[in-house]
Scaffold this motif. Structure first.
Motif, PDB file in Angstrom:
ATOM      1  N   PHE A  33     -16.513  13.023  13.026  1.00  0.00           N
ATOM      2  CA  PHE A  33     -15.693  12.608  11.884  1.00  0.00           C
ATOM      3  C   PHE A  33     -14.788  13.758  11.446  1.00  0.00           C
ATOM      4  CE2 PHE A  33     -15.543  12.024   7.114  1.00  0.00           C
ATOM      5  CZ  PHE A  33     -14.663  10.959   7.120  1.00  0.00           C
ATOM      6  N   SER A  34     -15.363  14.956  11.336  1.00  0.00           N
ATOM      7  CA  SER A  34     -14.593  16.127  10.907  1.00  0.00           C
ATOM      8  C   SER A  34     -13.588  16.558  11.975  1.00  0.00           C
ATOM      9  CB  SER A  34     -15.538  17.286  10.586  1.00  0.00           C
ATOM     10  OG  SER A  34     -16.393  16.959   9.515  1.00  0.00           O
ATOM     11  N   GLU A  35     -14.030  16.574  13.238  1.00  0.00           N
ATOM     12  CA  GLU A  35     -13.144  16.970  14.336  1.00  0.00           C
ATOM     13  C   GLU A  35     -11.929  16.052  14.419  1.00  0.00           C
ATOM     14  OE1 GLU A  35     -15.561  16.847  17.791  1.00  0.00           O
ATOM     15  OE2 GLU A  35     -16.561  18.764  17.378  1.00  0.00           O
ATOM     16  N   GLN A  36     -12.169  14.755  14.245  1.00  0.00           N
ATOM     17  CA  GLN A  36     -11.071  13.791  14.331  1.00  0.00           C
ATOM     18  C   GLN A  36     -10.050  14.018  13.229  1.00  0.00           C
ATOM     19  OE1 GLN A  36     -11.822   9.425  13.753  1.00  0.00           O
ATOM     20  NE2 GLN A  36     -11.294   9.364  15.923  1.00  0.00           N
ATOM     21  N   ARG A  39      -8.083  17.240  14.080  1.00  0.00           N
ATOM     22  CA  ARG A  39      -7.130  16.983  15.174  1.00  0.00           C
ATOM     23  C   ARG A  39      -5.926  16.196  14.667  1.00  0.00           C
ATOM     24  NH1 ARG A  39     -11.608  15.700  18.394  1.00  0.00           N
ATOM     25  NH2 ARG A  39     -11.140  13.469  18.165  1.00  0.00           N
ATOM     26  N   HIS A  40      -6.197  15.205  13.822  1.00  0.00           N
ATOM     27  CA  HIS A  40      -5.103  14.393  13.287  1.00  0.00           C
ATOM     28  C   HIS A  40      -4.171  15.250  12.430  1.00  0.00           C
ATOM     29  CE1 HIS A  40      -3.949  10.147  11.699  1.00  0.00           C
ATOM     30  NE2 HIS A  40      -2.892  10.933  11.771  1.00  0.00           N
ATOM     31  N   GLN A  41      -4.739  16.141  11.632  1.00  0.00           N
ATOM     32  CA  GLN A  41      -3.909  17.005  10.794  1.00  0.00           C
ATOM     33  C   GLN A  41      -3.032  17.921  11.656  1.00  0.00           C
ATOM     34  OE1 GLN A  41      -7.488  18.008   8.210  1.00  0.00           O
ATOM     35  NE2 GLN A  41      -5.864  18.204   6.710  1.00  0.00           N
ATOM     36  N   ILE A 109     -16.141  14.080   3.519  1.00  0.00           N
ATOM     37  CA  ILE A 109     -15.606  12.904   2.824  1.00  0.00           C
ATOM     38  C   ILE A 109     -14.519  13.317   1.843  1.00  0.00           C
ATOM     39  CG2 ILE A 109     -16.173  11.111   1.128  1.00  0.00           C
ATOM     40  CD1 ILE A 109     -18.861  10.801   2.577  1.00  0.00           C
ATOM     41  N   ARG A 110     -14.748  14.437   1.141  1.00  0.00           N
ATOM     42  CA  ARG A 110     -13.732  14.907   0.188  1.00  0.00           C
ATOM     43  C   ARG A 110     -12.433  15.256   0.901  1.00  0.00           C
ATOM     44  NH1 ARG A 110     -15.363  19.503  -4.001  1.00  0.00           N
ATOM     45  NH2 ARG A 110     -16.571  17.741  -4.770  1.00  0.00           N
ATOM     46  N   GLN A 111     -12.530  15.937   2.052  1.00  0.00           N
ATOM     47  CA  GLN A 111     -11.331  16.286   2.813  1.00  0.00           C
ATOM     48  C   GLN A 111     -10.608  15.030   3.306  1.00  0.00           C
ATOM     49  OE1 GLN A 111      -9.890  19.207   3.350  1.00  0.00           O
ATOM     50  NE2 GLN A 111     -11.423  20.352   2.217  1.00  0.00           N
ATOM     51  N   HIS A 112     -11.386  14.056   3.745  1.00  0.00           N
ATOM     52  CA  HIS A 112     -10.801  12.796   4.219  1.00  0.00           C
ATOM     53  C   HIS A 112     -10.059  12.083   3.086  1.00  0.00           C
ATOM     54  CE1 HIS A 112     -10.436   8.930   6.247  1.00  0.00           C
ATOM     55  NE2 HIS A 112     -11.077   8.344   5.250  1.00  0.00           N
ATOM     56  N   LYS A 116      -5.884  11.320   2.547  1.00  0.00           N
ATOM     57  CA  LYS A 116      -5.312   9.998   2.255  1.00  0.00           C
ATOM     58  C   LYS A 116      -4.458  10.049   0.994  1.00  0.00           C
ATOM     59  CE  LYS A 116      -8.841   7.284   2.029  1.00  0.00           C
ATOM     60  NZ  LYS A 116      -9.650   6.064   1.898  1.00  0.00           N
ATOM     61  N   GLN A 117      -4.942  10.751  -0.036  1.00  0.00           N
ATOM     62  CA  GLN A 117      -4.185  10.842  -1.288  1.00  0.00           C
ATOM     63  C   GLN A 117      -2.863  11.559  -1.081  1.00  0.00           C
ATOM     64  OE1 GLN A 117      -6.633  12.576  -4.333  1.00  0.00           O
ATOM     65  NE2 GLN A 117      -8.129  10.905  -4.293  1.00  0.00           N
ATOM     66  N   VAL A 118      -2.880  12.644  -0.319  1.00  0.00           N
ATOM     67  CA  VAL A 118      -1.646  13.401  -0.049  1.00  0.00           C
ATOM     68  C   VAL A 118      -0.621  12.514   0.660  1.00  0.00           C
ATOM     69  CG1 VAL A 118      -0.671  15.269   1.353  1.00  0.00           C
ATOM     70  CG2 VAL A 118      -2.702  15.695  -0.038  1.00  0.00           C
ATOM     71  N   LEU A 119      -1.070  11.782   1.672  1.00  0.00           N
ATOM     72  CA  LEU A 119      -0.158  10.916   2.422  1.00  0.00           C
ATOM     73  C   LEU A 119       0.377   9.784   1.551  1.00  0.00           C
ATOM     74  CD1 LEU A 119      -2.072  10.773   5.823  1.00  0.00           C
ATOM     75  CD2 LEU A 119       0.187  11.777   5.443  1.00  0.00           C
ATOM     76  N   LEU A 120      -0.470   9.252   0.680  1.00  0.00           N
ATOM     77  CA  LEU A 120      -0.033   8.159  -0.189  1.00  0.00           C
ATOM     78  C   LEU A 120       0.980   8.656  -1.224  1.00  0.00           C
ATOM     79  CD1 LEU A 120      -0.557   5.154  -0.441  1.00  0.00           C
ATOM     80  CD2 LEU A 120      -2.327   5.652  -2.131  1.00  0.00           C
TER      81      LEU A 120
END
Length: 201
Positions: A33-36, A39-41, A109-112, A116-120
């Motif tokens: 979950f964290s690696e994904q 990588r996406h970032q 979970i907090r980072q995830h 999402k909030q930053v992108l929104l």
């Protein structure tokens, strides 16, 4: 010792113990979950950086070979993407420092959710950029002495804002749809159940 204080100390001890156990040996699903996310970032930074470099190169050449509204359009593309390049660089430097090792479930979970909030939020700002570009083009009608500049800049800002809107929205949906499903599975798999984290600052 009051019952409330005793309850808080007990809860704190349990939470600390759980966090320590997770930090020492994070489950494979949590690491994935964290690696994904990381990588996406990195992909976000590389994509935005590549787009910015292409715009800077094309805009720099085209601005010297054109005139009028078109010249100002390419000028603004260069200015705008110097800023984009800076954002991409900062994001890539930050992602290089991040690692999934030792990340607890709560931190992941907090980072995830933060991503999402930053992108929104960025998606909302992108709409404002497009509206700002429209405003510049409208203003050109009342400023004939600067009409070419305002129209060129306005068109560029609308184009760049439109690209960023699509970029941020698509990545928000990817983060939400893929990441939220993984997050739900992780929470369901937690043996101690779901806890409530109250940050104290």
């Amino acid at each position: 010792m009051t019952p409330l204080r005793s309850l808080l100390l007990t809860a704190g001890s349990l939470l600390f113990g759980t966090a320590t156990a997770q930090r020492a040996d994070p489950p494979a699903d949590l690491r994935q979950f964290s690696e994904q996310r990381i990588r996406h970032q990195k992909t976000l930074g590389l994509t935005l950086g590549g787009y910015a470099l292409a715009n800077i190169a094309v805009g720099s050449i085209a601005a010297g070979q054109t005139s009028g509204e078109t010249r100002y359009f390419h000028q603004m593309n260069v200015y705008w993407n110097l800023f984009n390049l800076g954002i991409a660089g900062v994001g890539l430097l930050g992602s290089r420092k991040r690692t999934e090792e030792g990340e607890t479930l709560a931190q992941a979970i907090r980072q995830h959710e933060n991503m999402k909030q930053v992108l929104l939020i960025n998606t909302g700002l992108d709409v404002a950029y497009v509206m700002g570009g429209l405003y510049l083009r409208e203003r050109a009608q009342t400023r004939p002495d600067r009409a070419d500049q305002l129209r060129g800049y306005g068109t560029s800002v609308m184009l760049q804002g439109g690209f960023l809107f699509a970029f941020d929205l698509v990545n928000y949906l990817i983060f939400k749809n893929r990441g939220d499903r993984q997050q739900e599975r992780l929470l369901q798999a937690t043996p101690s159940g779901v806890g409530l984290v109250l940050p104290i600052r």
